[in-house]
Scaffold this motif. Structure first.
Motif, PDB file in Angstrom:
ATOM      1  N   THR A  48      43.380  32.005  37.993  1.00  0.00           N
ATOM      2  CA  THR A  48      42.564  30.912  37.470  1.00  0.00           C
ATOM      3  C   THR A  48      42.868  29.655  38.259  1.00  0.00           C
ATOM      4  O   THR A  48      44.040  29.363  38.544  1.00  0.00           O
ATOM      5  N   SER A  49      41.848  28.915  38.625  1.00  0.00           N
ATOM      6  CA  SER A  49      42.054  27.680  39.373  1.00  0.00           C
ATOM      7  C   SER A  49      42.684  26.628  38.462  1.00  0.00           C
ATOM      8  O   SER A  49      42.598  26.708  37.231  1.00  0.00           O
ATOM      9  N   MET A  87      41.685  23.603  38.079  1.00  0.00           N
ATOM     10  CA  MET A  87      40.621  22.907  37.366  1.00  0.00           C
ATOM     11  C   MET A  87      40.214  23.674  36.112  1.00  0.00           C
ATOM     12  O   MET A  87      40.080  23.104  35.028  1.00  0.00           O
ATOM     13  N   ASP A  88      40.056  25.018  36.238  1.00  0.00           N
ATOM     14  CA  ASP A  88      39.685  25.836  35.086  1.00  0.00           C
ATOM     15  C   ASP A  88      40.785  25.820  34.032  1.00  0.00           C
ATOM     16  O   ASP A  88      40.513  25.802  32.831  1.00  0.00           O
ATOM     17  N   SER A  89      42.038  25.834  34.494  1.00  0.00           N
ATOM     18  CA  SER A  89      43.165  25.803  33.555  1.00  0.00           C
ATOM     19  C   SER A  89      43.157  24.505  32.759  1.00  0.00           C
ATOM     20  O   SER A  89      43.366  24.508  31.534  1.00  0.00           O
ATOM     21  N   MET A  90      42.921  23.390  33.456  1.00  0.00           N
ATOM     22  CA  MET A  90      42.873  22.092  32.780  1.00  0.00           C
ATOM     23  C   MET A  90      41.696  22.005  31.822  1.00  0.00           C
ATOM     24  O   MET A  90      41.796  21.444  30.726  1.00  0.00           O
ATOM     25  N   GLN A  91      40.574  22.594  32.231  1.00  0.00           N
ATOM     26  CA  GLN A  91      39.393  22.585  31.361  1.00  0.00           C
ATOM     27  C   GLN A  91      39.654  23.389  30.091  1.00  0.00           C
ATOM     28  O   GLN A  91      39.296  22.968  28.981  1.00  0.00           O
ATOM     29  N   GLN A  92      40.292  24.555  30.249  1.00  0.00           N
ATOM     30  CA  GLN A  92      40.612  25.375  29.081  1.00  0.00           C
ATOM     31  C   GLN A  92      41.551  24.634  28.131  1.00  0.00           C
ATOM     32  O   GLN A  92      41.387  24.681  26.909  1.00  0.00           O
ATOM     33  N   ARG A  98      41.822  21.347  27.822  1.00  0.00           N
ATOM     34  CA  ARG A  98      41.077  20.255  27.183  1.00  0.00           C
ATOM     35  C   ARG A  98      40.189  20.782  26.070  1.00  0.00           C
ATOM     36  O   ARG A  98      40.097  20.184  24.986  1.00  0.00           O
ATOM     37  N   GLU A  99      39.525  21.911  26.310  1.00  0.00           N
ATOM     38  CA  GLU A  99      38.660  22.489  25.275  1.00  0.00           C
ATOM     39  C   GLU A  99      39.479  22.934  24.064  1.00  0.00           C
ATOM     40  O   GLU A  99      39.041  22.799  22.922  1.00  0.00           O
TER      41      GLU A  99
END
Length: 506
Positions: A166-167, A169-174, A176-177
């Motif tokens: 997982t990138s 950015m995707d990790s940070m997005q997950q 945050r969600e």
């Protein structure tokens, strides 16, 4: 189920897909991009043909060394290999080169090879079970079942392909969600509630996939706190599975009933009053009508909770996994597992002869994997070693877990339960010894100070958190009612309900 006939089992062949093995190796030798497309899917041991597995291993080593795997680079490593038998290396490789089916088809062949390997493992496991069932001897059926369940659990852990990366950015997005979802829940928690505000504040709740290790010496109340966490978390809306290896369901029910009705556990076991003196003849008065009503009211309060109790002795992780997955699939789901305690679990008959350290290490790894697989938090109770008893300061430390296998490393959060009152009272009951050259006044002052410390510590409990991957370390304060063996937050009324169902919970 169809009958295979008298010789059906004998005529069955282990599953294999040799054609797929040839096609995959041919594709790799022609274009190494085929290897990069399958290197996370298949391993050398997955090949049915041992020689083909060896060739795949050679190709992997050559490619990982920065070279190209082809006829010229693979040949020197294969010459003279015992797996060739009477075959010539040039002829074997030439045959594989003619089997090239192209890079796009490589992942499909790799999955076919892996699937055949899984089937062979199942075939072997079932064959061994058949042999053990029919072999004369003293081996008991439960031991055979344990061996099969553990074998299948180990196999299940190795059947999935590697999880994709997982990138950032995707990790940070997950993350945050997940934070947005937690904020919307309104309780300020990132996971399920412990049922104790002090623990919730320190940890942010019970996080999915995390393993929480609750350690304590005997008589500290770890079973009481474990049961309290299970009951109160269920009251907060979680669906909980509680396993006990040392208490029966009625014994656990008596503890919960005593806490709800503010009775001693002895009163619930005997139906007699322990809140009033004995009669002259030594008997005790039967519980009053209002006390029976309180116990019945506790049962009605418990009916609102999604809490299942399992008391099977020496349970294996494989059996626990089966029950937990069944509960996870049910309408109520599964939000938390509490285990009391890990030292009473079984690693399966294959591992029972190992030393406790190795056995617990095996169980610990399986529990951590199970929490990750089911995406639920797991609270694991453990007993600390005797080092605490030898120290003047009885507060437990993380090093007191050194005999608990890999639990200390596998746990995401470590909690250590301590009640200073227990040790002070033991010291007071045993009596102090007058020191050499100690004056009578100093000795009397020391005795008085001990009595004061006993009274000051009564009803107080500390949960020390020396390890917390998800937040700060520190100490949580709780209150403990020895009479009912129940824990509460420090700001709760000692006579308040043992648990309260949250709005929308239960």
């Amino acid at each position: 189920m169809a009958d295979g006939g008298m010789f059906g089992d004998a005529l069955r062949q282990p599953p294999a897909n040799v054609d797929a093995e040839q096609y995959l190796l041919g594709s790799i030798l022609v274009n190494n991009k085929a290897y990069h497309a399958v290197d996370e899917i298949v391993e050398p041991e997955h090949f049915y043909n041992g020689l083909y597995g060896r060739i795949f291993e050679i190709c992997r080593n050559v490619i990982n060394a920065g070279s190209e795997a082809n006829l010229a680079t693979v040949m020197p490593h294969l010459l003279g290999d015992a797996l060739l038998g009477r075959q010539a290396a040039p002829e074997v490789l030439a045959s594989l080169l003619s089997s090239n089916m192209g890079v796009p088809a490589a992942p499909s062949y790799a999955r076919s090879i892996r699937d055949a390997w899984v089937r062979r493992c199942l075939y072997k496991a079932c064959s061994e079970v058949l042999d053990r069932c029919c072999r004369p001897g003293d081996e008991k059926a439960p031991d055979i079942v344990d061996a099969l369940e553990n074998g299948l659990l180990e196999l299940a852990r190795g059947t999935d392909e590697a999880q994709p990366t997982t990138s950032l950015m995707d990790s940070m997005q997950q993350a945050r969600e997940a934070a947005i979802a937690a904020a919307k829940r309104g309780n300020g928690l990132a996971g399920a509630s412990w049922g104790y505000r002090a623990l919730d504040r320190m940890t942010g709740g019970l996080m999915p996939s995390s393993m929480y290790l609750l350690g304590a010496r005997p008589a500290m109340g770890k079973t009481s706190l474990g049961l309290g966490i299970a009951v109160r978390s269920a009251a907060a809306g979680s669906s909980v599975l509680f396993w006990s290896g040392e208490m029966t369901a009625p014994q656990l029910g008596a503890r919960a009933g005593a806490a709800w009705a503010n009775l001693s556990t002895q009163a619930v076991f005997t139906g007699r009053r322990y809140d009033v003196p004995e009669e002259a003849d030594g008997t005790r008065e039967v519980l009053s009508d209002w006390q029976w009503r309180d116990l019945a009211q506790g049962e009605r309060a418990a009916a609102k909770l999604s809490l299942e109790i399992d008391t099977q002795s020496r349970i294996t992780v494989a059996k626990l996994r089966s029950r937990a997955r069944r509960m996870k699939r049910s309408r109520k789901g599964l939000d938390l597992i509490v285990l009391d305690y890990v030292g009473l679990m079984s690693a399966g008959s294959t591992y029972e002869d190992q030393r406790s350290y190795e056995r617990i290490t095996k169980i610990s790894g399986q529990l951590k994997q199970l929490a990750t697989e089911l995406q639920v938090p797991m609270v694991v109770l453990a007993q600390l070693n005797r080092e605490t008893e030898r120290r003047e300061d009885k507060r437990p430390m993380m090093s007191d877990l050194r005999d608990a296998g890999a639990l200390e490393q596998d746990a995401d959060v470590i909690l250590l339960l301590h009640r200073e009152h227990y040790y002070l009272k033991k010291q007071a009951d045993a009596g102090l010894t007058r020191k050499d050259r100690e004056s009578a006044e100093d000795f009397a002052n020391r005795q008085s100070e001990l009595v004061q410390r006993v009274h000051a510590a009564e009803g107080k409990a500390d949960v020390l958190i020396p390890k917390n991957r998800q937040g700060p370390e520190g100490t949580c304060r709780l209150q403990f009612t020895n009479y009912t063996t129940w824990f509460r937050d420090v700001d709760e009324d000692a006579l308040s309900p043992a648990w309260a169902v949250a709005e929308g919970g239960g």
